[in-house]
Design an enzyme around this catalytic site. Sequence first.
Site, PDB file in Angstrom:
ATOM      1  N   LYS A 126       0.845  -1.190   0.000  1.00  0.00           N
ATOM      2  CA  LYS A 126       0.000   0.000   0.000  1.00  0.00           C
ATOM      3  C   LYS A 126       0.883   1.245   0.000  1.00  0.00           C
ATOM      4  CE  LYS A 126      -0.617   0.063   5.030  1.00  0.00           C
ATOM      5  NZ  LYS A 126       0.141   1.286   5.294  1.00  0.00           N
ATOM      6  N   LYS A 153       1.513  -0.860   9.993  1.00  0.00           N
ATOM      7  CA  LYS A 153       2.497  -0.204   9.143  1.00  0.00           C
ATOM      8  C   LYS A 153       2.153   1.272   8.966  1.00  0.00           C
ATOM      9  CE  LYS A 153       4.927  -3.887   8.363  1.00  0.00           C
ATOM     10  NZ  LYS A 153       4.500  -4.544   9.590  1.00  0.00           N
ATOM     11  N   ASP A 154       3.181   2.066   8.630  1.00  0.00           N
ATOM     12  CA  ASP A 154       3.027   3.507   8.458  1.00  0.00           C
ATOM     13  C   ASP A 154       2.004   3.834   7.372  1.00  0.00           C
ATOM     14  OD1 ASP A 154       5.905   2.835   9.274  1.00  0.00           O
ATOM     15  OD2 ASP A 154       5.754   4.939   9.815  1.00  0.00           O
ATOM     16  N   LYS A 155       1.433   5.017   7.478  1.00  0.00           N
ATOM     17  CA  LYS A 155       0.546   5.502   6.425  1.00  0.00           C
ATOM     18  C   LYS A 155       1.346   6.152   5.310  1.00  0.00           C
ATOM     19  CE  LYS A 155      -3.070   8.816   5.267  1.00  0.00           C
ATOM     20  NZ  LYS A 155      -3.988   9.891   5.737  1.00  0.00           N
ATOM     21  N   GLN A 202       3.377   7.957  15.177  1.00  0.00           N
ATOM     22  CA  GLN A 202       2.242   7.408  14.428  1.00  0.00           C
ATOM     23  C   GLN A 202       1.388   6.486  15.285  1.00  0.00           C
ATOM     24  OE1 GLN A 202       5.515   6.931  13.951  1.00  0.00           O
ATOM     25  NE2 GLN A 202       5.944   5.172  12.633  1.00  0.00           N
TER      26      GLN A 202
END
Length: 709
Positions: free
Chosen positions: A318, A347-349, A441
């Site tokens: 993504k 997971k990070d955006k 985050q």
Amino acid sequence: MEEDTDDDIRFNSLCFINDHVGFQGSIKSSASDFIVIEIDEQGQLVSKATDESLYEISKIQSEPSNFVKKPKLNIQSVSLEHENNEEAADLPGCLDGDQIQPACSDGDQSHQFDSEKENSVNRVTSKCEEESIDILSSLLDEKTHTLLDQFARDIKGMWNSQTELIEPSPELSLGRILDKNQRAVLHSAVRQKFPFLITRGNNSEVVVKPNLEFKELCHLVSEEEALGFFKYMDSKKENSKFTFNPDPNKDHRKAVHHFLNKKFGNLVETKSFPGQNYSTGSSNTAITVRFREKARGKRSHPECDRRKAVCTAFTLQKENLEMFEAIGFLAIKLGVIPSDFSYAGLKDKKAITYQSMVVRKVTPERLKNIEEEIKRKRMNVFNIRSVGDSLRLGQLRGNHFEIIIRNLRNQLNDSANLRERILEAIENVKSKGFVNYYGPQRFGKGKKIQTDRIGLALLKNEMVKAIKLFLTPEDTDDPVNKAKKYFLQTEDAKGTLSLMPEFRVRERALLESLHRFGVTEEGCVQAWFSFPHSMRIFYVHAYSSRVWNEAASYRLAAYGPKVVAGDLICLDEDADEHFPSSKVHLVTKEEESDNTYALHQVVLPVLGYNIQYPENKVGQWYQGVLSRDGLQACRFRVPALKLNIPGCYRHIVKHPHNVSHRLVHPDAAEIQAEGSHADATASSLSLSFDLDASCYATVCLREMMKGDI
């Protein structure tokens, strides 16, 4: 000992452990500047680069004379099973992997057995074993029967010699048997004669492989008991019970309870029945197992439905997309609910990320059919394959990062050579590590209401407050925040639904539930159940993470890098966060004087009901924080939302692994590799490194650059 002041308790500034100057630069200028690739439990990168042919559903040879090995998977501890695996659906070892809460363990009265106490051990008779041999002889030719016996002896021999099976596990094909009833009889006969083996079917073919759960159980009980238990499981006799040998060790009984409920909790329930050995005066308590009652009426039992559900594993890529939003989109397109997805980590955006996922109730073909729609959502899926189990959080070794830091420059008032500052920073963090804070985050960086505040409200059972915190708008005038503002003003869930954009899956699910049940305490409890368990508990974990960050800062401010009496040390160098308190050691005054331990061995508890606190000023600090937040009596269980938070331990200091870097010049014509000579004109830094599970790259970079990211 000094008493902590209120200022001490509220100490929450993040600190550093290295004394280099650092440098400035821009990270995450674009998603492609921050690439995250999950590292599975076997140390393999999970990405599209993997040879696709390795992930085809294995085609097992029909000739019974060959052992067939399966290809290596990116998701470990997940057995490959075919989606049309009709025979294997009812077998122990082919159970769905949902984490079922233990049915009954010592001291747990949530599930009651009949009042009678069972002291007998149910055994499958030798007559049944003889019948199994006769059945095998009638269904298998002499050569195949001989091969099966040899296969069983080889597996048993390896286990008895303490030799670990090579992954992937060996398999033996017994050939194809067209008659379904004969196949079912063969499955049962093999497992009755060899309970340490399991069978599965593939388009009329019967395949045999080692039962790893049998081996795992043998670490807890005798081989005779393990044989009896698996024969009992295979017999499937209603209203029957199986009792293990008496065990006076409560901790050991708990371990057996945990194993049985984790592996077979959707089929059986367990209970310890006390007894007394009057000749010795010792406890005679034994664990008894029985099958769960089947649901009455025409509707099928939900646990049976769960067991029969197919599972499809895949690698999700993504870009610049929140993980829960990605799951929501996939759930809608596949016609399932978000809780049908499982994953090893968040997971990070703002990044390009690759991670393992498993979705239940979806075949590989269905997922492949929507690949084009997925691509339009800044996502992609690779390595699609059938598996036999779901993933669990933490089922990974760590993450690999490829990061570009742009617009490099010195810190203010620093005239030193920029390249030297950068190399100094990298070498310091490689050798001395970084403070293992949870990254921004985790809490929703830049949000007006951060996730830890929602988690605190949930821990205090303030359900309406938690909902309103979740729906608090930001200071922007976009449709999402207009809808949130309208809700806080009116509590009109139906009207807010008409304003909330379709792509906000979580908000809409919450509002639909509020419209149905009302904005009351009970209605808000029901609304939270529109989120999967992993998302509900995420908010509570965010609160625990915030407190841990503050605790780490307080510990370093109070004692610095010296290990002092009352600190907690992890005795297992390879342990992840979820190690038991038995691996935690309390530092003594003598050990402090002898400098026995180093800072990288110190751990701090992440709040929960099953943790030990440090026995120094840091332990007092924890109690002060709980008092500050109104959690003095909190047991870290939220029964209304089915949340249990046992807590864990986290190392104060972590190190990056496999660090490499290169400096890139403005004209991009020359790239300086690590260790070469470059001047101070480099404009960007390319960094590559690995971090253990639950470590944050942004926190590692913060230590390098000596500034908030």
